[in-house]
Scaffold this active site. Structure first.
Site, PDB file in Angstrom:
ATOM      1  N   ARG A  48       0.860  -1.177   0.000  1.00 31.74           N
ATOM      2  CA  ARG A  48       0.000   0.000   0.000  1.00 31.74           C
ATOM      3  C   ARG A  48       0.895   1.225   0.000  1.00 31.74           C
ATOM      4  O   ARG A  48       2.104   1.137   0.091  1.00 31.74           O
ATOM      5  CB  ARG A  48      -0.963   0.012   1.188  1.00 31.74           C
ATOM      6  N   GLY A  49       0.245   2.378  -0.227  1.00 32.24           N
ATOM      7  CA  GLY A  49       1.023   3.608  -0.419  1.00 32.24           C
ATOM      8  C   GLY A  49       1.081   3.895  -1.904  1.00 32.24           C
ATOM      9  O   GLY A  49       1.451   3.019  -2.697  1.00 32.24           O
ATOM     10  N   ALA A  50       0.715   5.113  -2.301  1.00 30.09           N
ATOM     11  CA  ALA A  50       0.546   5.394  -3.727  1.00 30.09           C
ATOM     12  C   ALA A  50       1.738   4.970  -4.595  1.00 30.09           C
ATOM     13  O   ALA A  50       1.574   4.203  -5.551  1.00 30.09           O
ATOM     14  CB  ALA A  50       0.221   6.888  -3.905  1.00 30.09           C
ATOM     15  N   ASP A 233      -2.246  10.882  -2.161  1.00 33.05           N
ATOM     16  CA  ASP A 233      -2.555   9.778  -3.071  1.00 33.05           C
ATOM     17  C   ASP A 233      -3.013  10.252  -4.434  1.00 33.05           C
ATOM     18  O   ASP A 233      -2.906   9.519  -5.416  1.00 33.05           O
ATOM     19  CB  ASP A 233      -3.612   8.872  -2.431  1.00 33.05           C
ATOM     20  N   ASN A 243      -5.732  12.312   0.534  1.00 33.18           N
ATOM     21  CA  ASN A 243      -4.769  11.596   1.354  1.00 33.18           C
ATOM     22  C   ASN A 243      -5.535  10.817   2.419  1.00 33.18           C
ATOM     23  O   ASN A 243      -6.765  10.882   2.510  1.00 33.18           O
ATOM     24  CB  ASN A 243      -3.766  12.568   1.984  1.00 33.18           C
ATOM     25  N   LYS A 244      -4.793  10.050   3.220  1.00 35.93           N
ATOM     26  CA  LYS A 244      -5.428   9.220   4.230  1.00 35.93           C
ATOM     27  C   LYS A 244      -6.460   9.973   5.058  1.00 35.93           C
ATOM     28  O   LYS A 244      -6.225  11.120   5.463  1.00 35.93           O
ATOM     29  CB  LYS A 244      -4.344   8.657   5.165  1.00 35.93           C
TER      30      LYS A 244
HETATM   31  C1  LIG Z   1       3.656   7.824  -0.028  1.00 38.38           C
HETATM   32  S1  LIG Z   1       1.979   7.741  -0.346  1.00 38.38           S
HETATM   33  C2  LIG Z   1       1.384   7.173   1.182  1.00 38.38           C
HETATM   34  C3  LIG Z   1      -0.093   7.388   1.295  1.00 38.38           C
HETATM   35  O1  LIG Z   1      -0.791   6.147   1.067  1.00 38.38           O
HETATM   36  C4  LIG Z   1      -1.528   5.862   2.232  1.00 38.38           C
HETATM   37  O2  LIG Z   1      -2.733   5.225   1.965  1.00 38.38           O
HETATM   38  P1  LIG Z   1      -2.837   3.606   2.068  1.00 38.38           P
HETATM   39  O3  LIG Z   1      -2.015   3.176   3.246  1.00 38.38           O
HETATM   40  O4  LIG Z   1      -4.333   3.369   2.228  1.00 38.38           O
HETATM   41  O5  LIG Z   1      -2.331   3.090   0.739  1.00 38.38           O
HETATM   42  C5  LIG Z   1      -1.768   7.208   2.863  1.00 38.38           C
HETATM   43  O6  LIG Z   1      -2.776   7.936   2.200  1.00 38.38           O
HETATM   44  C6  LIG Z   1      -0.421   7.835   2.678  1.00 38.38           C
HETATM   45  O7  LIG Z   1      -0.375   9.227   2.829  1.00 38.38           O
END
Ligand SMILES: CSC[C@H]1O[C@H](OP(=O)(O)O)[C@H](O)[C@@H]1O
Length: 345
Positions: A48-50, A233, A243-244
Site C-alpha cells: 500500500r502507499g501510492a 494519493d 490523502n489518508k
Molecule cells: C507515499 S503515499 C502514502 C499514502 O498512502 C496511504 O494510503 P494507504 O495506506 O491506504 O495506501 C496514505 O494515504 C499515505 O499518505
C-alpha cells in the site's frame, strides 16, 4: 527501517512483497506470480502507499503480458489491475506508462517486448527511489534546525519503492543532524501510523512518540507541533490533495493555529486531468476494518459502518506541496501548470 528491507523485489518472474497487513508483529513475504496475485496484493493492502502501489502494478502488467499473449486478454488484465484501488493515481499512471511501452513496441518479437516491459517496470521502481530522495532533500529545507513534526499514516519506504516521501523528508532532516522530534498518529482504522511509521521511526532511531489520532488537535492547540508533513494519493490540478482519512481535519486545525502543513508527493501523484478534488474517487473499504481491531470484534454485530479510506484537503489549507521538481506554493493552479509544462519550481 534500514534500506536492506525492500518493499518490493522482482526476480525470476516473481514479485515478492513484504506483507504490510501484519507488520510489525511479523516480517513475512508474499510472492506474486500472476497479475491476479498482484491485484489481490494491492486490493488487500499487502502492498500500500501510492508509489508502492504504482510500482507493484507495473510488475503486474509485465506478469499479465507473460500470461496473456492475446492482446485483448492482456488489455482486460490491465483493466482488472487498474480497478484494485480507486484513489491513488499512481496505480493508473504506472499501468498507462507500461501500456505505452507495450503499444510502442508491439511489433517487436514477443521475447523482446517482454524484456522491454520488464525494463520499464524496473525503471518505475528505480526512479521512485531516486525521486523520493530528491524530494526529501528539497523538503528538508522547510524543516527548522529544531522542530517537532506531526506525521499521519505511513509515507516511508513501505509506502514507496524505497526511502519514502514525507517520512523521507523527516529521515533526511534527521540525518542532516537537525534536532527533530516526531509525533506519529496511529491512523485508524488500519493503523499505518502505529504499525508501519512507528516501526520505520524506531528502525531509523528518530526520537518520536506514537499518539492516538484524536490527540493531535490538543498538541497543535498547545503549540507543541511546529510542522505537519504527510503524503498524498492524488493531487488535483488546483492543488487539492486526497490523502489518508484524517488529513482534512488536521489541515483545518493547522490552519486555525497557523501551523505549516505540507503534503509530500512525487509528481506522478499529481493528476493534471482533474480540475479540483471533487473529481477524486474516494475508496470505501470493508466495515470489518472499523468493527474489528486486528480481527477482534469491538463494535456490535450488524452495526452499519461508513469507512472512507481517504479524504480531500482543499489547497487553501496547504502551506505547500513538496515534490522532486520543487515545492508548489500558492497560487497552486498556476504553479502546477508550470510543472505540467515540465518546468522546475
Ligand atoms: C507515499 S503515499 C502514502 C499514502 O498512502 C496511504 O494510503 P494507504 O495506506 O491506504 O495506501 C496514505 O494515504 C499515505 O499518505
Amino acid at each position: 527501517m534500514d534500506e536492506s528491507f525492500a518493499t518490493l523485489i522482482f526476480k525470476d518472474d516473481t514479485l515478492t512483497l513484504i506483507d504490510q497487513r501484519i507488520l510489525p508483529a511479523e516480517v513475512s513475504y508474499v510472492t506474486c506470480k500472476t497479475f491476479e496475485d498482484v491485484e489481490f496484493a494491492i486490493r488487500d493492502m499487502i502492498v500500500r502507499g501510492a508509489p508502492a502501489i504504482g510500482s507493484a502494478a507495473a510488475y503486474g502488467v509485465y506478469l499479465a503480458a507473460l500470461q496473456c499473449p492475446d492482446d485483448a486478454d492482456f488489455k482486460k488484465a490491465c483493466k482488472f489491475l487498474s480497478l484494485a484501488r480507486p484513489t491513488a493515481v499512481n496505480l493508473g499512471w504506472a499501468i498507462n506508462r507500461m501500456l505505452a511501452t507495450y503499444e510502442h513496441n508491439i511489433k517487436q518479437p514477443r521475447a523482446e517486448l517482454l524484456n522491454l516491459l520488464l525494463a520499464e517496470a524496473d525503471s518505475i521502481r528505480e526512479e521512485d527511489i531516486k525521486t523520493n530522495k530528491l524530494m526529501s532533500r528539497i523538503g528538508a529545507a522547510v524543516v527548522p534546525q529544531k522542530a517537532t513534526i506531526l506525521t499521519h499514516c505511513n509515507t516511508g519506504a513501505l509506502a514507496t519503492a524505497g526511502w519514502g516521501t514525507a517520512l523521507g523528508v523527516i529521515k533526511t532532516a534527521f540525518y542532516d543532524k537537525k534536532d527533530i522530534f516526531v509525533y506519529a498518529d496511529e491512523t485508524r482504522p488500519r493503523f499505518q501510523g502505529a504499525r508501519l511509521t512507528a516501526w520505520e521511526l524506531m528502525e531509523a532511531k528518530i526520537p518520536s512518540k506514537l499518539i492516538p489520532d484524536s490527540a493531535a488537535a490538543t498538541l497543535i492547540r498547545d503549540g507543541k507541533i511546529d510542522l505537519v508533513l504527510l503524503g498524498g494519493d492524488r493531487v488535483a490540478a488546483n492543488g487539492d490533495v486526497a490523502n489518508k482519512l484524517g488529513t482534512f481535519a488536521l489541515s483545518v486545525i493547522c490552519k486555525a493555529y497557523g501551523i505549516p502543513f505540507y503534503s509530500v508527493v512525487p509528481v506522478s501523484t499529481i493528476d493534471f486531468s482533474i480540475p479540483d478534488g471533487s473529481a477524486i474517487p474516494i475508496e470505501e473499504r470493508d466495515a470489518e476494518e472499523v468493527t474489528h481491531v486486528q480481527g477482534v470484534q469491538v463494535a456490535p454485530k450488524g452495526m452499519d459502518v461508513y469507512n472512507p479510506a481517504f479524504d480531500v484537503t482543499p489547497h487553501q489549507n496547504l502551506t505547500g506541496i513538496i515534490t522532486e521538481k520543487g515545492i508548489i506554493y500558492p497560487p497552486f493552479k498556476e504553479n502546477i501548470e508550470r510543472l505540467e509544462r515540465g518546468e522546475t519550481l
